[in-house]
Write a protein that holds these residues in place. Structure first.
Motif, PDB file in Angstrom:
ATOM      1  N   ILE A  17      63.365  14.556  21.881  1.00 53.24           N
ATOM      2  CA  ILE A  17      63.888  16.082  22.509  1.00 53.24           C
ATOM      3  C   ILE A  17      63.078  16.897  21.799  1.00 53.24           C
ATOM      4  N   ALA A  18      62.223  17.740  22.397  1.00 64.11           N
ATOM      5  CA  ALA A  18      61.257  18.745  21.875  1.00 64.11           C
ATOM      6  C   ALA A  18      62.085  19.964  21.641  1.00 64.11           C
ATOM      7  N   GLU A  19      61.626  20.845  20.812  1.00 60.34           N
ATOM      8  CA  GLU A  19      62.256  22.308  20.495  1.00 60.34           C
ATOM      9  C   GLU A  19      60.885  23.140  20.830  1.00 60.34           C
ATOM     10  N   TYR A  20      61.346  24.434  21.276  1.00 54.90           N
ATOM     11  CA  TYR A  20      60.489  25.426  21.864  1.00 54.90           C
ATOM     12  C   TYR A  20      60.648  26.813  21.088  1.00 54.90           C
ATOM     13  N   LYS A  21      59.531  27.268  20.731  1.00 61.25           N
ATOM     14  CA  LYS A  21      59.475  28.601  20.216  1.00 61.25           C
ATOM     15  C   LYS A  21      58.220  29.455  20.721  1.00 61.25           C
ATOM     16  N   ILE A  22      58.631  30.877  21.281  1.00 63.19           N
ATOM     17  CA  ILE A  22      57.661  31.659  21.618  1.00 63.19           C
ATOM     18  C   ILE A  22      57.304  32.549  20.702  1.00 63.19           C
ATOM     19  N   LEU A  23      56.108  32.645  20.270  1.00 65.55           N
ATOM     20  CA  LEU A  23      55.575  33.598  19.080  1.00 65.55           C
ATOM     21  C   LEU A  23      55.150  34.881  19.881  1.00 65.55           C
ATOM     22  N   ASN A  24      55.524  36.042  18.842  1.00 62.42           N
ATOM     23  CA  ASN A  24      55.006  37.409  19.556  1.00 62.42           C
ATOM     24  C   ASN A  24      54.105  37.984  18.699  1.00 62.42           C
ATOM     25  N   ALA A  25      52.838  37.983  19.086  1.00 59.60           N
ATOM     26  CA  ALA A  25      51.509  38.368  18.193  1.00 59.60           C
ATOM     27  C   ALA A  25      51.710  39.855  17.803  1.00 59.60           C
ATOM     28  N   LYS A  26      52.596  40.737  18.579  1.00 53.85           N
ATOM     29  CA  LYS A  26      52.853  41.858  17.959  1.00 53.85           C
ATOM     30  C   LYS A  26      53.538  42.050  16.856  1.00 53.85           C
ATOM     31  N   LYS A  27      54.242  40.811  16.531  1.00 50.77           N
ATOM     32  CA  LYS A  27      55.204  40.797  15.270  1.00 50.77           C
ATOM     33  C   LYS A  27      54.428  39.969  13.948  1.00 50.77           C
ATOM     34  N   ASN A  28      53.256  39.488  14.459  1.00 53.17           N
ATOM     35  CA  ASN A  28      52.525  38.567  13.551  1.00 53.17           C
ATOM     36  C   ASN A  28      53.217  37.441  13.229  1.00 53.17           C
ATOM     37  N   GLU A  29      53.942  36.734  14.065  1.00 60.31           N
ATOM     38  CA  GLU A  29      54.665  35.648  13.822  1.00 60.31           C
ATOM     39  C   GLU A  29      53.735  34.350  13.615  1.00 60.31           C
ATOM     40  N   PHE A  30      54.258  33.302  12.955  1.00 59.32           N
ATOM     41  CA  PHE A  30      53.868  32.229  12.481  1.00 59.32           C
ATOM     42  C   PHE A  30      54.796  31.065  12.712  1.00 59.32           C
ATOM     43  N   LEU A  31      54.464  29.974  12.693  1.00 60.31           N
ATOM     44  CA  LEU A  31      55.353  28.862  12.748  1.00 60.31           C
ATOM     45  C   LEU A  31      54.823  27.538  12.165  1.00 60.31           C
ATOM     46  N   LEU A  32      55.776  26.996  11.156  1.00 64.74           N
ATOM     47  CA  LEU A  32      55.108  25.980  10.322  1.00 64.74           C
ATOM     48  C   LEU A  32      55.657  24.626  11.009  1.00 64.74           C
ATOM     49  N   ILE A  33      54.797  23.569  11.365  1.00 62.61           N
ATOM     50  CA  ILE A  33      54.918  22.452  12.021  1.00 62.61           C
ATOM     51  C   ILE A  33      55.081  21.448  10.917  1.00 62.61           C
ATOM     52  N   PRO A  34      56.165  20.938  10.446  1.00 61.95           N
ATOM     53  CA  PRO A  34      56.313  19.716   9.340  1.00 61.95           C
ATOM     54  C   PRO A  34      55.447  18.423   9.591  1.00 61.95           C
ATOM     55  N   ILE A  35      55.007  17.938   8.466  1.00 60.84           N
ATOM     56  CA  ILE A  35      54.449  16.372   8.861  1.00 60.84           C
ATOM     57  C   ILE A  35      55.446  15.410   9.500  1.00 60.84           C
ATOM     58  N   GLY A  36      54.850  14.819  10.797  1.00 62.48           N
ATOM     59  CA  GLY A  36      55.578  13.850  11.291  1.00 62.48           C
ATOM     60  C   GLY A  36      56.086  14.510  12.696  1.00 62.48           C
ATOM     61  N   TYR A  37      55.573  15.720  13.013  1.00 58.56           N
ATOM     62  CA  TYR A  37      56.052  16.471  14.240  1.00 58.56           C
ATOM     63  C   TYR A  37      54.637  16.402  15.193  1.00 58.56           C
ATOM     64  N   ALA A  38      54.602  16.359  16.379  1.00 58.42           N
ATOM     65  CA  ALA A  38      53.567  16.446  17.561  1.00 58.42           C
ATOM     66  C   ALA A  38      53.751  17.869  18.061  1.00 58.42           C
ATOM     67  N   ASN A  39      52.761  18.612  18.442  1.00 56.79           N
ATOM     68  CA  ASN A  39      52.971  19.834  18.758  1.00 56.79           C
ATOM     69  C   ASN A  39      52.010  20.091  20.075  1.00 56.79           C
ATOM     70  N   GLY A  40      52.568  21.098  20.888  1.00 67.79           N
ATOM     71  CA  GLY A  40      51.531  21.711  21.850  1.00 67.79           C
ATOM     72  C   GLY A  40      51.630  23.187  21.919  1.00 67.79           C
ATOM     73  N   LEU A  41      50.474  23.558  22.038  1.00 66.13           N
ATOM     74  CA  LEU A  41      50.158  25.014  22.339  1.00 66.13           C
ATOM     75  C   LEU A  41      49.771  25.545  23.792  1.00 66.13           C
ATOM     76  N   LYS A  42      50.287  26.824  24.151  1.00 72.56           N
ATOM     77  CA  LYS A  42      49.737  27.364  25.258  1.00 72.56           C
ATOM     78  C   LYS A  42      50.011  28.847  25.085  1.00 72.56           C
ATOM     79  N   ALA A  43      48.746  29.706  25.373  1.00 73.86           N
ATOM     80  CA  ALA A  43      48.749  31.002  25.365  1.00 73.86           C
ATOM     81  C   ALA A  43      49.359  31.490  26.709  1.00 73.86           C
ATOM     82  N   LEU A  44      50.489  32.547  26.738  1.00 74.25           N
ATOM     83  CA  LEU A  44      51.169  32.895  27.826  1.00 74.25           C
ATOM     84  C   LEU A  44      50.524  34.133  28.404  1.00 74.25           C
ATOM     85  N   GLU A  45      49.815  34.845  27.913  1.00 76.59           N
ATOM     86  CA  GLU A  45      49.163  36.083  28.050  1.00 76.59           C
ATOM     87  C   GLU A  45      47.531  35.783  28.317  1.00 76.59           C
TER      88      GLU A  45
END
Length: 74
Positions: A17-45
């Motif tokens: 089961i994947a988890e999801y997080k939408i990051l907001n550039a205006k808030k300068n957010e970041f997300l740490l992906i731990p070792i052992g995880y696969a991830n996928g990125l997509k720009a929404l704008e």
């Protein structure tokens, strides 16, 4: 961003089961992906910028690339 904890990199389960997080550039957010995880990125704008940082040097990260089908979990 979607990310999923991989149970077995040689033969991962289709039922993870994947988890999801939408990051907001205006808030300068970041997300740490731990070792052992696969991830996928997509720009929404349009004209968005995504920056990825790693604790590997570029030469090391090339050897660590493991690709899964984008529709496997995400």
């Amino acid at each position: 961003m979607g990310f999923v904890k991989i149970d077995d990199f040689q033969n991962p389960s289709d039922s993870l089961i994947a988890e999801y997080k939408i990051l907001n550039a205006k808030k300068n957010e970041f997300l740490l992906i731990p070792i052992g995880y696969a991830n996928g990125l997509k720009a929404l704008e349009e004209e968005s910028t995504i920056q990825v940082y790693s604790d590997f040097y570029l030469e090391e990260s090339i050897n660590e690339k493991i690709r899964f089908s984008p529709d496997k979990w995400l």
